[in-house]
Design a protein around this motif. Structure first.
Motif, mmCIF file in Angstrom:
data_model
loop_
_atom_site.group_PDB
_atom_site.id
_atom_site.type_symbol
_atom_site.label_atom_id
_atom_site.label_comp_id
_atom_site.label_asym_id
_atom_site.label_seq_id
_atom_site.Cartn_x
_atom_site.Cartn_y
_atom_site.Cartn_z
ATOM 1 N N ASP A 1 0.825 -1.210 0.000
ATOM 2 C CA ASP A 1 0.000 0.000 0.000
ATOM 3 C C ASP A 1 0.867 1.272 0.000
ATOM 4 N N ALA A 2 2.165 1.118 -0.260
ATOM 5 C CA ALA A 2 3.046 2.307 -0.228
ATOM 6 C C ALA A 2 2.651 3.295 -1.320
ATOM 7 N N ARG A 3 2.721 4.579 -0.932
ATOM 8 C CA ARG A 3 2.393 5.658 -1.877
ATOM 9 C C ARG A 3 3.672 6.433 -2.145
ATOM 10 N N VAL A 4 3.975 6.660 -3.398
ATOM 11 C CA VAL A 4 5.200 7.374 -3.742
ATOM 12 C C VAL A 4 4.857 8.540 -4.656
ATOM 13 N N PRO B 1 -1.284 19.736 -5.026
ATOM 14 C CA PRO B 1 -2.444 18.892 -4.690
ATOM 15 C C PRO B 1 -2.096 17.421 -4.513
ATOM 16 N N GLU B 2 -1.088 16.920 -5.223
ATOM 17 C CA GLU B 2 -0.729 15.505 -5.052
ATOM 18 C C GLU B 2 -0.290 15.217 -3.614
ATOM 19 N N LEU B 3 0.225 16.242 -2.935
ATOM 20 C CA LEU B 3 0.654 16.026 -1.550
ATOM 21 C C LEU B 3 -0.413 16.431 -0.558
ATOM 22 N N THR B 4 -1.171 17.480 -0.875
ATOM 23 C CA THR B 4 -2.130 17.960 0.126
ATOM 24 C C THR B 4 -3.440 17.185 0.086
ATOM 25 N N ARG B 5 -3.764 16.519 -1.036
ATOM 26 C CA ARG B 5 -5.063 15.840 -1.084
ATOM 27 C C ARG B 5 -5.018 14.407 -0.543
#
Ligand SMILES: C[S@@+](CC[C@H](N)C(=O)[O-])C[C@H]1O[C@@H](n2cnc3c(N)ncnc32)[C@H](O)[C@@H]1O
Length: 273
Positions: A103-106, A148-152
Motif C-alpha cells: 500500500d506504499a504511496r510514492v 495537490p498531489e501532496l495535500t489531497r
C-alpha cells in the motif's frame, strides 16, 4: 558532438537536450541510455577529474534503495522522492517500498521533463499503493509542499519519507539549502524521515575541484560539502544509526565495503521529532 549552428527544434528546446542535465549525466555514469551528446561530454570531463564517479553513482543509488527498504520495514508507507532521476529498470523507490508494503504511496518529483515523462510511463504503482508525479523545482519548495498531489492525500497525518538523495549538492550556499530543508519538512508530521545523500570533497579536494569546474563549464553548479557541513544541513533532527557516513557504509548488506574515498558521498536518515 553537438552542432550549435543546427536549427533547434521546438521539441529539443522543450526537453533541453542541447545542454547537459544532471539527471542524464547520472544516467550515463550508471550505464543507462537516456543521455545525449552534451550530457556525455560534460560527464566525461567530470570523470577525467574524478575517475571513480561511476562508483559514486552506483553506491549512491544502492544507498537510496537500502534506505527506502529500511523505512518501509520501519512502517513508513508515504514516500516523496524529491529527485527521481531517470528510472532504472525495475529498481526504483516504489518497487522497493511496495515489495515490502503493497500500500506504499510514492510521489515522484523532478525538474527534468525527460525524467517526468519516463516516470509517468514506467513508474506505475501496484493496485493497492499509488504513484504520482510532480514537475517542480526544489528551489521553490512550496510548489511541492502545497501541490495537490501532496495535500489531497488522505494520509497527511502519517509520517513521510522525504528523499533528497544526491540533490542538495546542486544547491549553492547562496540558495540556502538549510532553509529549503526547513521549508520542505516544516509541515511534515512527527516521525517523518528526511533522507539525504551529498557529494563531498573531504577525500579528494583536487579531484572534486576539477569535477566542479567540469560541471560549471556545462552550466551546472555543484557544491560538495564536508562531513560537518552535511551534518549541519540536518540541523538538530535525530539521526538514525549509523549517523552521517559514506553511503557505502550506511547499513551495508554485502561483505565487501567500497573505499569511501572512491565514493566521496555521505548519506544519512534523519527523524523529525
Ligand atoms: C544525481 S540525480 C539523483 C537521482 C536519484 N535521487 C538517485 O539518487 O538515484 C539528481 C536528480 O536531481 C534532479 N534535480 C536537480 N536539480 C533539481 C532541482 N532544482 N529541482 C528538482 N530536481 C532537481 C535531476 O533532474 C536529477 O534527476
Amino acid at each position: 558532438m553537438t552542432d550549435e549552428s543546427a536549427p533547434k527544434t521546438h521539441a529539443s528546446l522543450e526537453i533541453g537536450i542541447n545542454r547537459a542535465h544532471p539527471a542524464r549525466m547520472y544516467d550515463y555514469y550508471l550505464g543507462g541510455t537516456t543521455n545525449f551528446d552534451p550530457d556525455r561530454e560534460a560527464a566525461d570531463a567530470a570523470l577525467t577529474a574524478f575517475p571513480t564517479l561511476r562508483t559514486t553513482a552506483r553506491e549512491n543509488r544502492a544507498f537510496l534503495l537500502r534506505a527506502v527498504e529500511h523505512l518501509a520495514r520501519s512502517g513508513i508507507r508515504n514516500f516523496v522522492d524529491m529527485d527521481t532521476g531517470i528510472p532504472a529498470p525495475g529498481r526504483n523507490t516504489h518497487h522497493v517500498a511496495q515489495a515490502i508494503r503493497d500500500d506504499a504511496r510514492v510521489v515522484y518529483v523532478d525538474n527534468d521533463p525527460i525524467v517526468l515523462t519516463l516516470a509517468q510511463a514506467l513508474l506505475t504503482s501496484g493496485p493497492r499503493g499509488s504513484t504520482a508525479y510532480i514537475n517542480a523545482d526544489l528551489r521553490r519548495p512550496e510548489s511541492i509542499t502545497q501541490h495537490p498531489e501532496l495535500t489531497r492525500t488522505p494520509t497527511t497525518d502519517e509520517p513521510v519519507a522525504l528523499l533528497l538523495v544526491a540533490i542538495l549538492h546542486f544547491i549553492p550556499d547562496d540558495q540556502n539549502p538549510l532553509d529549503l530543508l526547513r521549508r520542505l519538512t516544516g509541515r511534515l508530521p512527527s516521525g517523518s524521515r528526511p533522507v539525504i545523500s551529498h557529494a563531498t570533497d573531504d577525500y579528494d579536494p583536487q579531484g572534486w575541484a576539477g569535477l566542479v569546474r567540469a560541471y560549471a563549464d556545462a552550466g551546472i553548479t555543484v557544491r560538495p560539502r564536508s562531513l560537518h557541513e552535511v551534518a549541519d544541513l540536518l540541523g538538530d533532527r535525530e539521526i538514525e544509526e549509523p549517523g552521517v557516513v559514506p553511503v557505502s557504509q550506511w547499513r551495508p548488506t554485502g561483505e565487501t565495503h567500497t573505499d569511501p574515498a572512491l565514493v566521496s558521498c555521505y548519506g544519512a536518515v534523519a527523524r523529525k521529532t
